[in-house]
Scaffold this motif. Structure first.
Motif: not given
Length: 317
Positions: A53-66, A183-189
């Motif tokens: 699970y950790v390996v998949d999370a570390l190497t995922a292509t699409e991510t968001r802050p979590r 909009i792009g910055y706020k999407r992740f902040l």
């Protein structure tokens, strides 16, 4: 696979090879991988012995802050500015961090500006444990983003000062550029603030009290930037509406002038067209003074129409 490692003991950092980091014993061992290669996933699973699970999370292509607690450690994904120019729909690059007591693994797919700053902090002896390292990442990312957000606000201020109906298209492009970036910055902040707050509240002795305070400060800074970006987005929308109204008023004003000109020349066109017909029987067509009379009548009609419009204040914009 590119990357580097640090071994930190009593606040003293020594740079080590990624392969040598696995067998090190120290207060903190930090392994950072900067790669998009598939064999990074194999190395993390087979060599570093991390959970799937950790390996998949570390190497995922699409991510968001979590942030997620996994066993005795935690996985954290943050977003920051990159040295490379990214797509307008994804303005921030990610750093994925897996931390347990005494060991931290971080992975980036795009070169992150904050990584270089964290390296300097490690070399200066400001990082002693995993909590310090994660706090350093959070602080470096928010400190790097803050001036960029302020610049967006300054650009919008310039647009507000330069509001002019004759520069509508130029200002629209500038405002749209700022709005898209906001909009792009706020999407992740916004989710980044939530991730930092969640990490600061996680139980575990590998996060010291000062680390939690630094994480809370970084989360507060991210919240402030998110609020500023929301304000920029709303201001950009208002400026865009103002520019649209100014353009509409400009078009209405020009249309009014054209309409007045048409009203002035409409009776004149009728009169000259009538007497311009090549037919017999037109009144006074044979009189020598007819041309002068028609010209004088045209002048009087034009003056009368203009005077009427002036009295009705149609020439006011």
């Amino acid at each position: 696979m590119s990357g580097f490692g640090f071994r930190i003991t009593d606040g003293k950092a020594a740079r080590i090879d990624v392969q040598d980091a696995l067998g090190c014993t120290a207060d903190l061992v930090w392994v950072h991988l900067s790669t998009t290669a598939e064999h990074a996933q194999t190395w993390l699973r087979d060599e570093a012995k991390l959970l799937d699970y950790v390996v998949d999370a570390l190497t995922a292509t699409e991510t968001r802050p979590r942030c997620e607690a996994v066993g005795e450690g935690a996985f954290l994904n943050l977003r920051g500015r990159s040295k490379e120019e990214l797509d307008t729909s994804d303005l921030l690059a990610s750093v994925r961090i897996w931390a347990v007591k005494g060991r931290v693994f971080s992975v980036t797919r795009k070169p992150l500006i904050a990584v270089a700053e964290v390296e300097k902090m490690v070399e200066r002896g400001e990082v002693r444990d995993p909590g310090d390292l994660i706090a350093a990442f959070a602080t470096a990312i928010t400190a790097d983003l803050d001036p960029d957000v302020a610049t967006l606000g300054d650009e919008l201020d310039d647009c507000e000062e330069q509001l002019d109906a004759n520069r509508v298209f130029e200002l629209r492009r500038a405002v749209s550029k700022v709005r898209v970036a906001a909009i792009g910055y706020k999407r992740f902040l916004s989710p980044q603030r939530a991730a930092l707050e969640k990490l600061a509240a996680l139980p575990g002795d590998w996060l010291a009290d000062d680390d939690r305070l630094h994480l809370a400060a970084a989360a507060d800074r991210a919240a402030r930037m998110a609020e500023e970006l929301e304000s920029i987005r709303e201001r950009a929308a208002l400026i865009h509406e103002t520019l649209t109204d100014m353009r509409a008023e400009q078009i209405d004003s020009r249309s009014l002038i054209i309409s007045i000109a048409a009203m002035v020349f409409l009776p004149l066109t009728f009169l000259t067209g009538l007497y311009g017909m090549n037919v017999k029987g037109l009144p006074y067509a044979e009189e020598p003074w007819a041309f002068d009379a028609i010209a004088a009548a045209c002048v009087l009609i034009a003056v009368g129409v203009v005077a009427y419009f002036t009295m009705r204040h149609w020439f006011r914009r």
